[in-house]
Design a protein around this motif. Structure first.
Motif, PDB file in Angstrom:
ATOM      1  N   TYR A 128       1.899  -6.263 -12.363  1.00 27.44           N
ATOM      2  CA  TYR A 128       2.048  -5.371 -13.521  1.00 27.44           C
ATOM      3  C   TYR A 128       3.195  -4.376 -13.332  1.00 27.44           C
ATOM      4  O   TYR A 128       3.507  -3.601 -14.237  1.00 27.44           O
ATOM      5  N   GLU A 129       3.847  -4.390 -12.162  1.00 24.09           N
ATOM      6  CA  GLU A 129       4.996  -3.506 -11.937  1.00 24.09           C
ATOM      7  C   GLU A 129       6.326  -4.235 -12.127  1.00 24.09           C
ATOM      8  O   GLU A 129       7.383  -3.673 -11.872  1.00 24.09           O
ATOM      9  N   ASP A 162       0.863  -1.183   0.000  1.00 24.85           N
ATOM     10  CA  ASP A 162       0.000   0.000   0.000  1.00 24.85           C
ATOM     11  C   ASP A 162       0.896   1.229   0.000  1.00 24.85           C
ATOM     12  O   ASP A 162       2.117   1.132  -0.164  1.00 24.85           O
ATOM     13  N   HIS A 212      -5.842 -10.053 -12.902  1.00 30.70           N
ATOM     14  CA  HIS A 212      -5.502  -9.402 -11.631  1.00 30.70           C
ATOM     15  C   HIS A 212      -6.723  -8.701 -11.040  1.00 30.70           C
ATOM     16  O   HIS A 212      -7.027  -8.846  -9.841  1.00 30.70           O
ATOM     17  N   ARG A 249       5.438  -0.190   0.187  1.00 32.21           N
ATOM     18  CA  ARG A 249       5.334  -0.577  -1.220  1.00 32.21           C
ATOM     19  C   ARG A 249       5.730  -2.031  -1.452  1.00 32.21           C
ATOM     20  O   ARG A 249       5.364  -2.624  -2.459  1.00 32.21           O
ATOM     21  N   LEU A 280       5.490  -9.047  -1.120  1.00 29.19           N
ATOM     22  CA  LEU A 280       4.891  -9.128  -2.449  1.00 29.19           C
ATOM     23  C   LEU A 280       4.605 -10.569  -2.857  1.00 29.19           C
ATOM     24  O   LEU A 280       3.785 -10.813  -3.747  1.00 29.19           O
ATOM     25  N   ILE A 331       0.483 -10.068  -6.574  1.00 30.69           N
ATOM     26  CA  ILE A 331      -0.083  -8.749  -6.326  1.00 30.69           C
ATOM     27  C   ILE A 331       0.795  -7.686  -7.000  1.00 30.69           C
ATOM     28  O   ILE A 331       2.035  -7.754  -6.934  1.00 30.69           O
ATOM     29  N   THR A 332       0.189  -6.748  -7.678  1.00 29.70           N
ATOM     30  CA  THR A 332       0.875  -5.695  -8.444  1.00 29.70           C
ATOM     31  C   THR A 332       1.928  -6.263  -9.381  1.00 29.70           C
ATOM     32  O   THR A 332       2.989  -5.672  -9.606  1.00 29.70           O
TER      33      THR A 332
END
Length: 695
Positions: A482-483, A361, A502, A365, A424, A479-480
């Motif tokens: 796409y980064e 969050d 996602h 991060r 992560l 999670i995330t």
């Protein structure tokens, strides 16, 4: 006695609502927003049944099908109920009883209060840390300023390493035992004149520290406790009061005492290092060691002796608060220590190969790793959630209300296998992982080696899918993901497909599944006691959460800088629901002064506002004027409204940094409670703020 009944009645307007009790109907008034109330100027017998009745044109058209049972915890009580009506179905949800409040006004009750960890309290006679007895001084200040609730952080025993790392209040070694560091030793009345001089000299030196010097305080208290135990332990444990305590609390106390004995004997809390005969829990062995005939009894009973005095001092503090019309609100941590007595006794109740945490969050991060194991809810269910029910009922001995830390963990917890060193790499538990075929059916060209195994062994996070530990061949989207660089290397069609997966996985797939998961366990837990339930419902909130909280009459948490409305940067307290606790900041973030000047959105001129006392006061007034049942502020934020009393360095007032697993929880008030009580101008200002807003 005046008893006020208040109800939220969700149906069409133009009808009349009455309270039916002891064969009589009492008309109720409404505020036009679905809230109805009546005040009875009469005594109601304990255990009396009552229900609500809908009348139209003088005829009862819809009586409530279920009866409520009347319980009164004090001479002045607000009974807050809810009757949700859908078609012809009438369902009475769990009533919330709020003790110790003034009910003369005929309006919904609103309270104001202060949040402060016990360790942060500073008194003139303290020993370098706050103690349970200091809560009485804090209650004197709360009464003087017309506050009605005091909120503290967890006070469970965290003594695991005997270092500053034990300052972390959410890593307890027992879900039941209290922390010996909060015991007021002078109150035991066991010091000679020379003892008292030596003790107060130690207190003076420790009290000069700016913050809590955890290790020095712990060593000093341990030294004196040993002296007092050998002076007074045998006499104390023969008293009827101690015997009653042992009989009532023995179900957890004996095992805790043996665990402490092994921890100190082997110089580690890790039970795997205690030798083959001790690493596995044995009730028979615990009973033998705790027997007065045992050679180890004198060492084991030391820990029982300490818990007896802790229990008494905290109960006395609560009784003192209640006598002044003030509620004491505790905190139930979401987890237990990996090397706790609970994990030693019942390892099957926990997933020891994983740790709980939080997904990424704005504050962390990389996500968060909390260290403690997650719950094995299947095993918990097989016991009827007995461990949790015992825990909540035990807590009711010391508190009127409690905060459920990380409520979302009862819907689903962020679980990270121990082999990963990044938050992560976690996934929600429970969840419904996807098969390779399902992933491909959603348009993604899935390949296990390319997308579920990192090409860079030094960076485990460079994957798009994480294989489930227990269901091989099934995957959680990272999670995330796409980064990641892996995502950047994809063809556009696969990028689009991954984004769909996602979004579906984290925001739609599990709604009913997680609701069912929560409703299997939460009703039994929240009804285990009469405490008011306040839930910390922050983070990635599934859509099912508010409905479950509403059904179970839980108060939600509203923090202005963490608004729940999508796309909103700063929340508006005027829009908060009644069944909520609102605050401007919490122990996990900076105070309002640092937030305003360093973190808040910039103004039209491109600058952030200056955190003047006037601006801080206005910010708190916005919260006090909100519809929330409770407005509770950290002591630092109350002091921010006074230019003379506020801390000269606001950055030193921060309690915790969630992204830092090695945070030292040592913040301590820079003023003593005695000083605070004497500040008449400031106290009058706080009192006016609360009174002006009708709290």
């Amino acid at each position: 006695m005046k008893t006020q009944f208040q109800i939220e009645y969700n149906t069409n307007w133009g009808q009349e609502l009455k309270l039916h009790i002891d064969g009589q109907d009492y008309p109720m008034d409404n505020d036009g927003n679905g809230h109805w109330f009546t005040i009875l100027n009469r005594n109601i017998p304990e255990g009396a049944e009552y229900r609500y009745m809908v009348y139209e044109n003088g005829v009862c058209t819809r009586p409530e099908e279920r009866h409520h049972i009347f319980h009164t915890p004090s001479d002045s009580t607000v009974i807050y109920d809810r009757w949700a009506v859908s078609g012809a179905d009438a369902i009475s949800q769990r009533p919330v009883t709020i003790p110790f409040v003034n009910t003369q006004s005929g309006k919904f009750w609103h309270g104001a209060g202060t949040a402060v960890p016990v360790f942060s309290l500073r008194s003139e006679r303290g020993m370098g840390i706050g103690e349970f007895t200091d809560l009485k001084l804090l209650a004197d200040w709360a009464e003087k300023t017309h506050q009605s609730i005091i909120q503290i952080l967890p006070v469970n025993d965290t003594t695991i390493t005997r270092t500053w790392k034990d300052s972390y209040p959410y890593n307890s070694n027992s879900a039941f035992a209290l922390n010996p560091i909060y015991l007021n030793l002078e109150e035991l009345g066991l010091m000679s004149a020379s003892d008292l001089r030596s003790y107060r000299r130690t207190c003076y030196l420790l009290n000069k520290e700016d913050g809590v010097n955890y290790e020095k305080v712990l060593r000093a208290k341990r030294h004196w406790l040993r002296i007092f135990y050998f002076k007074d332990g045998e006499r104390c444990m023969q008293t009827p009061e101690f015997q009653e305590f042992l009989q009532r609390e023995g179900y957890w106390l004996r095992s805790y005492a043996v665990w402490c004995y092994y921890r100190d004997r082997f110089r580690t809390a890790d039970c795997s290092q205690w030798g083959a005969t001790n690493r596995n829990y044995s009730q028979q062995k615990v009973d033998k060691i705790c027997s007065p005939e045992s050679s180890t009894y004198i060492k084991v009973s030391y820990y029982m002796y300490i818990q007896f005095h802790l229990d008494r001092q905290l109960r006395q503090a609560k009784e003192y608060l209640n006598s002044r019309g003030i509620l004491l609100k505790g905190d139930i941590p979401i987890g237990i220590g990996r090397h706790s007595v609970d994990a030693w006794m019942d390892p099957d109740l926990f997933n020891m190969d994983c740790q709980a945490g939080a997904p990424p969050d704005d504050f962390a991060r990389d996500g968060q790793r909390w260290g403690f194991p997650t719950y094995n809810w299947q095993k918990m269910a097989q016991t009827g959630y007995r461990w949790f029910i015992d825990r909540f009922r035990h807590m009711a001995r010391h508190f009127d209300a409690y905060r459920i830390d990380h409520l979302l963990g009862f819907f689903r917890i962020w679980e990270i296998p121990l082999k990963y060193n990044s938050g992560l790499m976690g996934h929600f538990n429970p969840s419904m992982p996807m098969s390779a075929e399902e992933i491909r059916s959603m348009g993604f060209s899935f390949d296990h080696n390319a997308h579920a195994v990192s090409a860079d062994p030094a960076d485990q996070t460079q994957v798009l899918f994480i294989e489930d530990e227990k269901q091989k061949g099934y995957y959680h989207p990272r999670i995330t993901g796409y980064e990641t660089t892996v995502f950047e290397s994809l063809e556009q069609t696969d990028k689009d497909a991954f984004m769909r997966i996602h979004e579906e996985f984290y925001y739609r797939r599990h709604e009913q599944f997680w609701k069912d998961s929560a409703m299997q366990k939460l009703p039994a837990l929240v009804t285990a006691s009469d405490m008011v339930v306040c839930a910390e419902d922050l983070g990635m909130i599934p859509q099912c959460v508010p409905g479950v909280m509403d059904d179970l009459r839980m108060l939600g948490l509203e923090i202005q800088r963490m608004p729940k409305a999508f796309g909103v940067q700063v929340g508006d307290p005027a829009t908060y629901p009644y069944m909520s606790v609102c605050t401007a900041s919490s122990h996990d973030m900076s105070g309002i002064r640092c937030w305003l000047e360093q973190e808040s959105p910039v103004m039209a001129d491109g600058k952030r506002p200056e955190a003047t006392p006037k601006r801080c006061r206005r910010l708190l007034l916005e919260h006090l004027a909100s519809p929330s049942m409770l407005a509770i502020f950290p002591i630092q934020d109350w002091l921010a409204t006074d230019g003379k009393l506020r801390h000269p360095r606001p950055e030193e007032e921060r309690i915790n940094v969630p992204a830092d697993p090695d945070n030292y929880w040592h913040y301590r008030m820079h003023l003593t409670l005695e000083q605070l009580l004497s500040e008449e101008e400031f106290n009058a200002s706080v009192r006016r703020m609360i009174e002006e807003c009708g709290r």
